[in-house]
Structures are given as C-alpha cells and as structure tokens.
Design a protein around this motif. Structure first.
Motif, PDB file in Angstrom:
ATOM      1  N   LEU A 103     -23.726 -21.748  86.372  1.00  0.00           N
ATOM      2  CA  LEU A 103     -23.900 -23.025  85.674  1.00  0.00           C
ATOM      3  C   LEU A 103     -25.287 -23.592  85.933  1.00  0.00           C
ATOM      4  N   LEU A 104     -25.782 -23.422  87.148  1.00  0.00           N
ATOM      5  CA  LEU A 104     -27.150 -23.851  87.473  1.00  0.00           C
ATOM      6  C   LEU A 104     -28.165 -22.983  86.738  1.00  0.00           C
ATOM      7  N   ASP A 105     -27.937 -21.671  86.740  1.00  0.00           N
ATOM      8  CA  ASP A 105     -28.871 -20.755  86.092  1.00  0.00           C
ATOM      9  C   ASP A 105     -28.949 -21.014  84.588  1.00  0.00           C
ATOM     10  N   ILE A 114     -22.838 -27.747  79.995  1.00  0.00           N
ATOM     11  CA  ILE A 114     -22.860 -29.077  80.598  1.00  0.00           C
ATOM     12  C   ILE A 114     -23.903 -29.064  81.698  1.00  0.00           C
ATOM     13  N   PRO A 115     -24.893 -29.962  81.661  1.00  0.00           N
ATOM     14  CA  PRO A 115     -25.974 -29.949  82.654  1.00  0.00           C
ATOM     15  C   PRO A 115     -25.418 -30.003  84.075  1.00  0.00           C
ATOM     16  N   THR A 116     -25.977 -29.151  84.936  1.00  0.00           N
ATOM     17  CA  THR A 116     -25.439 -28.988  86.284  1.00  0.00           C
ATOM     18  C   THR A 116     -26.574 -28.911  87.287  1.00  0.00           C
ATOM     19  N   ALA A 129     -24.997 -41.303  82.806  1.00  0.00           N
ATOM     20  CA  ALA A 129     -23.565 -41.368  82.508  1.00  0.00           C
ATOM     21  C   ALA A 129     -22.932 -42.417  83.405  1.00  0.00           C
ATOM     22  N   GLU A 130     -21.793 -42.928  82.981  1.00  0.00           N
ATOM     23  CA  GLU A 130     -21.064 -43.887  83.806  1.00  0.00           C
ATOM     24  C   GLU A 130     -20.332 -43.192  84.942  1.00  0.00           C
ATOM     25  N   ARG A 131     -19.910 -41.933  84.698  1.00  0.00           N
ATOM     26  CA  ARG A 131     -19.187 -41.173  85.708  1.00  0.00           C
ATOM     27  C   ARG A 131     -19.758 -39.762  85.791  1.00  0.00           C
ATOM     28  N   TYR A 132     -19.550 -39.149  86.945  1.00  0.00           N
ATOM     29  CA  TYR A 132     -20.032 -37.787  87.165  1.00  0.00           C
ATOM     30  C   TYR A 132     -18.917 -36.950  87.795  1.00  0.00           C
ATOM     31  N   VAL A 133     -18.954 -35.660  87.484  1.00  0.00           N
ATOM     32  CA  VAL A 133     -17.992 -34.716  88.034  1.00  0.00           C
ATOM     33  C   VAL A 133     -18.642 -33.985  89.207  1.00  0.00           C
ATOM     34  N   SER A 159     -26.697 -31.683 100.778  1.00  0.00           N
ATOM     35  CA  SER A 159     -27.659 -30.969 101.618  1.00  0.00           C
ATOM     36  C   SER A 159     -27.330 -29.493 101.805  1.00  0.00           C
ATOM     37  N   CYS A 160     -26.047 -29.129 101.729  1.00  0.00           N
ATOM     38  CA  CYS A 160     -25.691 -27.739 102.022  1.00  0.00           C
ATOM     39  C   CYS A 160     -25.476 -26.896 100.771  1.00  0.00           C
ATOM     40  N   GLY A 161     -25.610 -27.486  99.596  1.00  0.00           N
ATOM     41  CA  GLY A 161     -25.486 -26.726  98.360  1.00  0.00           C
ATOM     42  C   GLY A 161     -24.091 -26.246  98.043  1.00  0.00           C
ATOM     43  N   SER A 162     -23.074 -26.861  98.634  1.00  0.00           N
ATOM     44  CA  SER A 162     -21.705 -26.393  98.435  1.00  0.00           C
ATOM     45  C   SER A 162     -21.010 -27.055  97.259  1.00  0.00           C
ATOM     46  N   VAL A 163     -21.631 -28.078  96.671  1.00  0.00           N
ATOM     47  CA  VAL A 163     -21.019 -28.754  95.530  1.00  0.00           C
ATOM     48  C   VAL A 163     -22.010 -28.844  94.377  1.00  0.00           C
ATOM     49  N   LEU A 164     -21.467 -28.962  93.172  1.00  0.00           N
ATOM     50  CA  LEU A 164     -22.253 -29.121  91.957  1.00  0.00           C
ATOM     51  C   LEU A 164     -21.946 -30.477  91.353  1.00  0.00           C
ATOM     52  N   VAL A 165     -22.921 -31.030  90.633  1.00  0.00           N
ATOM     53  CA  VAL A 165     -22.757 -32.332  89.998  1.00  0.00           C
ATOM     54  C   VAL A 165     -23.070 -32.197  88.511  1.00  0.00           C
ATOM     55  N   GLN A 166     -22.188 -32.775  87.683  1.00  0.00           N
ATOM     56  CA  GLN A 166     -22.353 -32.769  86.235  1.00  0.00           C
ATOM     57  C   GLN A 166     -22.039 -34.157  85.680  1.00  0.00           C
ATOM     58  N   PRO A 167     -22.638 -34.543  84.564  1.00  0.00           N
ATOM     59  CA  PRO A 167     -22.203 -35.779  83.916  1.00  0.00           C
ATOM     60  C   PRO A 167     -20.787 -35.612  83.372  1.00  0.00           C
ATOM     61  N   HIS A 168     -20.015 -36.661  83.407  1.00  0.00           N
ATOM     62  CA  HIS A 168     -18.671 -36.627  82.820  1.00  0.00           C
ATOM     63  C   HIS A 168     -18.816 -36.794  81.309  1.00  0.00           C
ATOM     64  N   ILE A 169     -18.410 -35.767  80.564  1.00  0.00           N
ATOM     65  CA  ILE A 169     -18.576 -35.770  79.111  1.00  0.00           C
ATOM     66  C   ILE A 169     -17.312 -36.318  78.443  1.00  0.00           C
ATOM     67  N   ASP A 170     -17.472 -37.327  77.606  1.00  0.00           N
ATOM     68  CA  ASP A 170     -16.341 -37.846  76.824  1.00  0.00           C
ATOM     69  C   ASP A 170     -16.193 -36.984  75.570  1.00  0.00           C
ATOM     70  N   PHE A 171     -15.649 -35.778  75.760  1.00  0.00           N
ATOM     71  CA  PHE A 171     -15.580 -34.819  74.680  1.00  0.00           C
ATOM     72  C   PHE A 171     -14.392 -35.096  73.762  1.00  0.00           C
ATOM     73  N   ALA A 172     -14.481 -34.564  72.541  1.00  0.00           N
ATOM     74  CA  ALA A 172     -13.394 -34.738  71.578  1.00  0.00           C
ATOM     75  C   ALA A 172     -12.218 -33.840  71.914  1.00  0.00           C
ATOM     76  N   TYR A 173     -12.499 -32.599  72.336  1.00  0.00           N
ATOM     77  CA  TYR A 173     -11.455 -31.658  72.725  1.00  0.00           C
ATOM     78  C   TYR A 173     -12.103 -30.482  73.441  1.00  0.00           C
ATOM     79  N   GLU A 174     -11.273 -29.698  74.105  1.00  0.00           N
ATOM     80  CA  GLU A 174     -11.718 -28.447  74.709  1.00  0.00           C
ATOM     81  C   GLU A 174     -11.215 -27.282  73.867  1.00  0.00           C
ATOM     82  N   VAL A 175     -11.975 -26.209  73.862  1.00  0.00           N
ATOM     83  CA  VAL A 175     -11.603 -25.021  73.105  1.00  0.00           C
ATOM     84  C   VAL A 175     -11.990 -23.791  73.922  1.00  0.00           C
TER      85      VAL A 175
END
Length: 277
Positions: A103-105, A114-116, A129-133, A159-175
C-alpha cells in the motif's frame, strides 16, 4: 493401469470464525468439486509443513489470519521455498501475502489506491479528512484496525513502522474483483457500506476491469486466485483497498450456481496448468 491423479494438500481452518460468513462452508463446497479431478486431503495450517512433502502441491485456501499462527506459517513458507514445494498461490506475491508494504509502494508510485503512510513526517501527504484509519502493517481481517479523529493524529506512535495511516473515505460502496491466474471471473459488491459482507453480483464496466487488471499485472503471479478490493470514492473513481493474494475468501455463496460452477472449472484448469498435468 489408470493414470495417477495429482495429489493436493488443501490447507484450511474449518473452525475459523469470521464475521458475517462461514469460511468452512466454502471449502467444503470447493473440495467436494475438486475431488472430481484431484486426489485431495485437507489439513489445518499448523500441520501443512509436516505433511506437504507427500503431495504434488499445497493449495492454501481459507486458512484464517496468519497472525494467529505466525511461527507455523513462517516455518511452512521457509521449508516450502527451500524444498521447492509447489504452493498455490505461489509464495512470490507482493501484496497481502507479504504484509501491507505494498500500500505504501503503490501510494508512492501514484497508483489509484487509498493514500497510505507509515511515518509521522509523511502525515501531511495525506488528504485532509475528519477521520483516519490506523491499521497494523501485518494485520488481516480488520484485526487491530481503529479509526481516529484528525485531532488524534499527532498522538500516534509511528516510530516503529508497525502501523499504517489512511484517510477515512466516505465511499459509496465497496466492490471486489475475483481472478484465477490473470483471467477475470466475477465481481461482487456491497451496496450498503455498513454491511460489508452482504454481497450482490456486480457487472463491471470496461474501466472497472482495467483498474482491477492493473493490480493483477503489478503483482506478477502467473498462477493462483486473487481478489482486488476497491471502494467507489466520492469523486466516482475506484481506489484500491486491498489486494488479497494469500487466501482470499471467495463469497461463492453470493453467486448463482452456474457462476460457481464456472469458477471451479477455472480453478481446476489453473491447478492443472500449475502442475503441468
């Protein structure tokens, strides 16, 4: 004498409990059909390394999140690569099979994902964004995933690179788009974003398929089953959520019988090609 049939070790955790679906039902259906073409035995993922030498190939299916048996999986992977064991999907995948680094690559390379980010210094590269994942780099099945407010971003320990952060997307649906080798099989979508696993068949547009095939090509697996999960962003474009190349759940129960049969036929043909049978 009749020609010997290929022998498959089918790896599944029939007792794994997933939200909204029964993985075991899918593997029971699949193996009952695959037995028509292969000699087949089922085993738990913790037993795969000890048993795999007796078979022509190992098929990893609904084996559950690797996090729950990390040491056993690492041993299986190391021994399979060392001994040249055929594993389906092949262990060369660059996506979820190897964690969430992809996801980073893909973000850095400008792909429609989704930007990560994974560093505090890069948080300003994310769209406001108002919220982040926040999700673990080695997470699966939403284990450890949490949602934080914009005001909480500064307090995250990255600091340890063990988690990723993304904006919370208010999407219409998943496919989701399902592939065997590089061949598209079917697509399913969740019309209600709050009911992720209430899936219905989806007829993709040419643009949708171009989007999905781009990630299949990027991953470079010649054989195997892959699922491209995407969301329909507010602007109408598709963004990659996940590229599952280890043990993607197939949601076959959401398909009409003829589409289920077509998938099993495609999988069986793929396995024969993989084995050179």
């Amino acid at each position: 004498m009749p020609e010997a049939r290929p022998r498959l070790l089918y790896v599944t955790d029939l007792a794994y409990e997933a939200r909204g679906r029964r993985y075991c039902d899918e593997d029971i259906r699949l193996t009952s059909r695959l037995r028509e073409d292969f000699d087949l035995a089922l085993c738990h993922p913790r037993d795969a390394a000890a048993l795999m030498g007796r078979f022509d190939a190992v098929v990893v299916r609904n084996s559950g999140p690797v996090l729950e048996y990390r040491a056993a999986y690492d041993d299986f992977r190391e021994r399979a690569l060392r001994d040249g064991v055929r594993v389906y999907n092949p262990l060369t995948g660059k996506a979820d099979m190897a964690g969430k680094q992809y996801l980073l690559d893909l973000t850095a390379a400008g792909h429609p994902v989704i930007p990560t980010v994974d560093r505090a210094a890069d948080l300003d590269r994310l769209p406001p964004a108002e919220r982040y994942v926040v999700k673990p780099r080695l997470g699966a099945d939403s284990i450890g995933l949490r949602i934080v407010s914009a005001g909480e971003l500064g307090g995250l320990d990255l600091s340890c690179g063990s988690v990723l952060v993304q904006p919370h997307i208010d999407f219409a649906y998943e496919v989701s788009f399902y592939f065997v080798d590089h061949d598209f099989q079917y697509a399913l979508h969740a019309p209600d974003p709050d009911r992720r696993w209430e899936l219905k068949p989806y007829e993709p547009t040419a643009e949708d398929l171009e989007f999905a095939r781009g990630f299949i090509a990027w991953n470079g697996l010649e054989h195997g089953i892959q699922r491209v999960d995407a969301c329909r962003a507010p602007g109408g474009e598709l963004l990659l959520v996940e590229l599952e190349d280890l043990n993607p759940y197939l949601s076959l129960e959401a398909l009409p019988r003829e589409r289920q049969d077509a998938f099993v036929t495609a999988m069986s043909a793929s396995l024969r090609r993989f084995l050179g049978a």
